[in-house]
Design a protein around this motif. Structure first.
Motif, PDB file in Angstrom:
ATOM      1  N   SER A  62       0.804  -1.208   0.000  1.00  0.00           N
ATOM      2  CA  SER A  62       0.000   0.000   0.000  1.00  0.00           C
ATOM      3  C   SER A  62       0.840   1.262   0.000  1.00  0.00           C
ATOM      4  N   GLY A  63       2.077   1.180   0.498  1.00  0.00           N
ATOM      5  CA  GLY A  63       2.897   2.375   0.587  1.00  0.00           C
ATOM      6  C   GLY A  63       2.671   3.131   1.874  1.00  0.00           C
ATOM      7  N   ASP A  64       1.745   2.677   2.714  1.00  0.00           N
ATOM      8  CA  ASP A  64       1.460   3.366   3.968  1.00  0.00           C
ATOM      9  C   ASP A  64       1.473   2.351   5.095  1.00  0.00           C
ATOM     10  N   PRO A  65       2.613   2.198   5.807  1.00  0.00           N
ATOM     11  CA  PRO A  65       2.716   1.169   6.836  1.00  0.00           C
ATOM     12  C   PRO A  65       1.871   1.449   8.055  1.00  0.00           C
ATOM     13  N   SER A  66       1.334   2.670   8.189  1.00  0.00           N
ATOM     14  CA  SER A  66       0.533   2.997   9.366  1.00  0.00           C
ATOM     15  C   SER A  66      -0.931   2.652   9.176  1.00  0.00           C
ATOM     16  N   SER A  67      -1.329   2.256   7.969  1.00  0.00           N
ATOM     17  CA  SER A  67      -2.727   1.929   7.708  1.00  0.00           C
ATOM     18  C   SER A  67      -2.939   0.438   7.815  1.00  0.00           C
ATOM     19  N   SER A  68      -4.071   0.049   8.430  1.00  0.00           N
ATOM     20  CA  SER A  68      -4.389  -1.364   8.539  1.00  0.00           C
ATOM     21  C   SER A  68      -4.895  -1.863   7.203  1.00  0.00           C
ATOM     22  N   PRO A  69      -4.593  -3.115   6.837  1.00  0.00           N
ATOM     23  CA  PRO A  69      -5.086  -3.657   5.581  1.00  0.00           C
ATOM     24  C   PRO A  69      -6.576  -3.938   5.662  1.00  0.00           C
ATOM     25  N   GLY A  70      -7.289  -3.746   4.567  1.00  0.00           N
ATOM     26  CA  GLY A  70      -8.704  -4.053   4.548  1.00  0.00           C
ATOM     27  C   GLY A  70      -9.508  -3.101   5.411  1.00  0.00           C
ATOM     28  N   ALA A  71     -10.778  -3.396   5.546  1.00  0.00           N
ATOM     29  CA  ALA A  71     -11.661  -2.552   6.343  1.00  0.00           C
ATOM     30  C   ALA A  71     -11.696  -3.044   7.776  1.00  0.00           C
ATOM     31  N   THR A  72     -11.688  -2.118   8.732  1.00  0.00           N
ATOM     32  CA  THR A  72     -11.835  -2.483  10.136  1.00  0.00           C
ATOM     33  C   THR A  72     -13.186  -2.007  10.639  1.00  0.00           C
ATOM     34  N   ALA A  73     -13.629  -2.612  11.729  1.00  0.00           N
ATOM     35  CA  ALA A  73     -14.909  -2.221  12.318  1.00  0.00           C
ATOM     36  C   ALA A  73     -14.882  -0.748  12.701  1.00  0.00           C
ATOM     37  N   SER A  74     -16.008  -0.079  12.566  1.00  0.00           N
ATOM     38  CA  SER A  74     -16.078   1.353  12.851  1.00  0.00           C
ATOM     39  C   SER A  74     -16.391   1.651  14.310  1.00  0.00           C
ATOM     40  N   ASP A  75     -16.940   0.668  15.013  1.00  0.00           N
ATOM     41  CA  ASP A  75     -17.368   0.892  16.396  1.00  0.00           C
ATOM     42  C   ASP A  75     -16.711  -0.147  17.295  1.00  0.00           C
ATOM     43  N   TRP A  76     -15.981   0.313  18.308  1.00  0.00           N
ATOM     44  CA  TRP A  76     -15.230  -0.588  19.182  1.00  0.00           C
ATOM     45  C   TRP A  76     -15.628  -0.386  20.636  1.00  0.00           C
ATOM     46  N   LYS A  77     -15.412  -1.419  21.432  1.00  0.00           N
ATOM     47  CA  LYS A  77     -15.668  -1.377  22.863  1.00  0.00           C
ATOM     48  C   LYS A  77     -14.465  -1.949  23.584  1.00  0.00           C
ATOM     49  N   VAL A  78     -14.439  -1.824  24.902  1.00  0.00           N
ATOM     50  CA  VAL A  78     -13.325  -2.327  25.712  1.00  0.00           C
ATOM     51  C   VAL A  78     -13.845  -3.396  26.659  1.00  0.00           C
ATOM     52  N   PHE A  79     -13.190  -4.557  26.640  1.00  0.00           N
ATOM     53  CA  PHE A  79     -13.497  -5.614  27.593  1.00  0.00           C
ATOM     54  C   PHE A  79     -12.505  -5.559  28.740  1.00  0.00           C
TER      55      PHE A  79
END
Length: 264
Positions: A62-79
């Protein structure tokens, strides 16, 4: 191989070297992807000992090592477990459930199973694991393996011979198919990119036991009559690279593993 293909492979290799040269263990959340064309040598950016194997082929850079590959979930929680000994992030629709720790674990051990929104198993976090001595392994029984992804993460750990700093990894071992597994480890895989098993285990600080956050605690080359799941199986290394570099599941799992915090 055509001239254009050679040029493309060279460009990918040079890009990987340039990106990885500027990345260190201080980049907590920035994935450091090992990128290498099929059939080549290890990526020049692969960390000796940390990957302990050659880098797998990658279909993209991708040329951008700081970006995650593919799509990630938009809403996260903490366990956080009831005793507040561990915590990690996970997508809102995923399920994290505390279960009874395995027999033989240390007092106060934690075990948490993670499933996606449809109830499909993804990973298990276990703490307080006893020290496990690897079983004897004849040289003729060792299988080749490659490291598709290796990202440093800051977690409490013990050092010593055969260890590295903790990394979130995805590794693939060759058998009648290519078997893959993700997890956190600080244990070197094996010499000459060959092993009988690859442990997804971190040696914890003295008195706390080891811990594991992975789909399987150790990866091996399965026999045709053995159940592979929850480990992954691929027909080619390129398929394994696509799972890491293009699919949303690994991108979400990687973020979850990277977010782990353990209280001592």
């Amino acid at each position: 191989m055509t001239v254009s293909r050679v040029a493309g492979v060279t460009a990918v290799a040079l890009l990987a070297a340039a990106l990885l040269a500027g990345c260190g263990s201080d980049s907590k959340g920035a994935p450091v992807w090992t990128v290498e064309p099929s059939g080549g040598a290890a990526s020049p950016g692969a960390t000796p000992g940390a990957t302990a194997g050659t880098a797998a082929p990658s279909a993209t850079a991708s040329g951008d090592p700081s970006s995650s590959p593919g799509a990630t979930a938009s809403d996260w929680k903490v366990f956080t477990d009831p005793a507040k000994k561990v915590s990690f992030e996970l997508p809102r629709e995923w399920i994290a459930q505390s279960v009874e720790p395995d027999k033989g674990t240390l007092p106060g051990a934690v075990k948490v199973e993670v499933k996606d929104g449809e109830g499909t198993y993804l990973a298990t976090l276990q703490t307080g694991l006893p020290e496990a001595t690897p079983s004897a392994c004849a040289a003729s029984a060792k299988k080749s393996y490659v490291v598709v992804s290796s990202v440093p993460v800051e977690l409490p750990h013990s050092g010593g011979e055969g260890t590295i700093s903790p990394h979130v990894v995805f590794r693939v071992m060759q058998g009648y198919r290519f078997f893959g597994s993700y997890g956190i480890t600080n244990i070197v895989g094996g010499a000459d990119s060959k092993a009988c098993q690859l442990q997804n285990v971190v040696r914890g600080l003295e008195g706390t036991g080891n811990y594991s956050f992975s789909d399987v605690s150790s990866l091996k080359s399965f026999a045709p009559d053995e159940k592979v799941a929850p480990a992954k199986a691929f027909d080619t290394l390129d398929q394994a690279a696509d799972y890491v570099n293009k699919g949303p599941e690994f991108a979400n799992v990687q973020r979850m593993l990277m977010s782990l915090e353990i209280k001592n």
